[in-house]
Design a protein around this motif. Structure first.
Motif, short mmCIF file in Angstrom:
data_model
loop_
_atom_site.label_atom_id
_atom_site.label_comp_id
_atom_site.label_asym_id
_atom_site.label_seq_id
_atom_site.Cartn_x
_atom_site.Cartn_y
_atom_site.Cartn_z
N GLU A 148 0.82 -1.23 0.00
CA GLU A 148 0.00 0.00 0.00
C GLU A 148 0.85 1.27 0.00
OE1 GLU A 148 -3.31 0.30 0.05
OE2 GLU A 148 -4.15 -1.54 0.89
N SER A 149 2.13 1.12 0.30
CA SER A 149 2.97 2.32 0.47
C SER A 149 3.45 2.89 -0.85
CB SER A 149 4.21 1.96 1.30
OG SER A 149 3.82 1.40 2.51
N SER A 150 3.84 4.14 -0.81
CA SER A 150 4.49 4.76 -1.98
C SER A 150 5.92 4.24 -2.07
CB SER A 150 4.54 6.28 -1.84
OG SER A 150 3.35 6.77 -1.30
N VAL A 151 6.55 4.09 -0.90
CA VAL A 151 7.92 3.56 -0.84
C VAL A 151 7.97 2.61 0.36
CG1 VAL A 151 10.37 4.09 -0.58
CG2 VAL A 151 8.87 5.75 -1.70
N ALA A 152 8.30 1.34 0.09
CA ALA A 152 8.49 0.40 1.20
C ALA A 152 9.97 0.07 1.29
CB ALA A 152 7.68 -0.87 0.96
N VAL A 153 10.54 0.37 2.44
CA VAL A 153 11.95 0.04 2.67
C VAL A 153 11.96 -1.33 3.36
CG1 VAL A 153 14.10 0.74 3.79
CG2 VAL A 153 12.50 2.48 2.95
N VAL A 154 12.35 -2.36 2.62
CA VAL A 154 12.33 -3.72 3.18
C VAL A 154 13.68 -3.97 3.85
CG1 VAL A 154 11.97 -6.17 2.70
CG2 VAL A 154 10.69 -4.43 1.41
N ASP A 155 13.73 -3.57 5.10
CA ASP A 155 14.98 -3.67 5.85
C ASP A 155 14.65 -3.63 7.34
OD1 ASP A 155 17.69 -3.91 6.22
OD2 ASP A 155 18.18 -1.84 5.67
N GLU A 156 15.59 -4.08 8.15
CA GLU A 156 15.37 -4.09 9.58
C GLU A 156 15.41 -2.65 10.10
OE1 GLU A 156 15.24 -4.48 13.57
OE2 GLU A 156 17.11 -3.74 12.73
N LEU A 157 14.48 -2.35 11.01
CA LEU A 157 14.30 -0.97 11.45
C LEU A 157 15.58 -0.30 11.94
CD1 LEU A 157 11.99 1.08 11.90
CD2 LEU A 157 11.91 0.30 14.25
N THR A 158 16.35 -1.02 12.75
CA THR A 158 17.54 -0.38 13.34
C THR A 158 18.65 -0.17 12.31
OG1 THR A 158 18.51 -2.46 14.11
CG2 THR A 158 17.04 -1.33 15.63
#
Ligand code: ATP
Length: 254
Positions: free
Chosen positions: A194-204
């Motif tokens: 649903e996002s315009s940009v999804a950063v597929v990475d661990e939050l920290t």
């Protein structure tokens, strides 16, 4: 209350993961992380295995586009929940300062007491001008308490960064016309789609990485606009899925 404190050896191969789990479980006792937040964290850990627990170039490219959006925004907001607070309060505060953006606390398991606890935790970590104690507005199209938001925060924002979000809220923010930037290790989630940009990475890893891109792109408006117009979220997610599948392939015979 039963205490589960344990000594973790620095030599343990999963040291970092075990320390984080211990901290998250302590933060459940403190009312910062919701018990079900631990399950969400476990789902994230599983997907991080499929990335080799590192930031891959495809994820870094999305992080750079997210940074471009945050700098281009006229009213950027970082929406923070219990897990995001427990995992990386300081890094989120630092990113908010670098942009600069407002931070707003928004909880799935809402109570005024829990909002206050999370706000105090963030303030002890250095947050200023936090939003979320008062949530006078509502986003359309969400059944849960997550519809609540601060008028001068998420409600008026043009760009919202949502670390660790659920798909309903991500969709509602997108339908409200906002640019939605997600950080989510699951490239199959509704949030990522649903996002315009999804950063597929661990939050920290993702948050300091986005801050680094913010600093690099600060004086490069043309590059920012080019990054934004060239980015295709569905294509980026497909690349992330392929990278995860590649890691599951058997190693070629030597
Ligand atoms: P959907 O977006 O499809 O509605 P969901 O809301 O059901 O998914 P949850 O398990 O509730 O998903 O949310 C947790 C999401 O956050 C998962 O997709 C998980 O991969 C991701 N996640 C958990 N921990 C982290 C982390 N440390 N860094 C990045 N993503 C994480």
């Amino acid at each position: 209350m039963v205490r589960w404190d344990m000594e973790i050896s620095k030599d343990h191969p999963r040291y970092r993961s075990l320390v984080t789990r211990e901290r998250m479980s302590r933060l459940v006792d403190e009312g910062i992380v919701a018990p079900t937040g631990l399950i969400a964290h476990g789902r994230g850990e599983a997907f991080d295995y499929l990335l080799g627990e590192r930031t891959i170039p495809v994820a870094d490219a999305a992080a750079r586009v997210a940074a471009a959006h945050l700098l281009e925004a006229s009213h950027p907001v970082i929406s923070v929940n219990g897990n995001a607070t427990g995992l990386c309060a300081e890094a989120l505060i630092s990113l908010a300062r670098a942009i600069p953006a407002r931070m707003e606390v928004n909880l799935f398991h809402y109570s005024t007491e829990r909002v206050e606890r999370v706000c105090r935790y963030l303030e002890a970590a250095g947050a200023r001008d936090l939003l979320g104690r008062r949530q006078e507005s509502r986003l359309d199209g969400i059944a849960s308490d997550r519809a609540r938001c601060a008028t001068e925060g998420t409600y008026q924002a043009d760009v919202v960064l949502i670390p660790l979000e659920d798909g309903d809220r991500a969709g509602a923010l997108a339908r409200a016309g906002k640019v939605v930037l997600a950080i989510d290790l699951n490239p199959l989630s509704r949030t990522a789609a649903e996002s315009s940009v999804a950063v597929v990475d661990e939050l920290t890893r993702a948050v300091p990485n986005i801050e680094r891109h913010v600093n690099e792109l600060r004086d490069r408006p043309e590059e920012r606009r080019a990054l934004i117009s060239d980015f295709n979220n569905a294509r980026n997610l497909e690349r992330m899925r392929k990278a995860m599948c590649a890691l599951l392939e058997p190693a070629p015979n030597k």
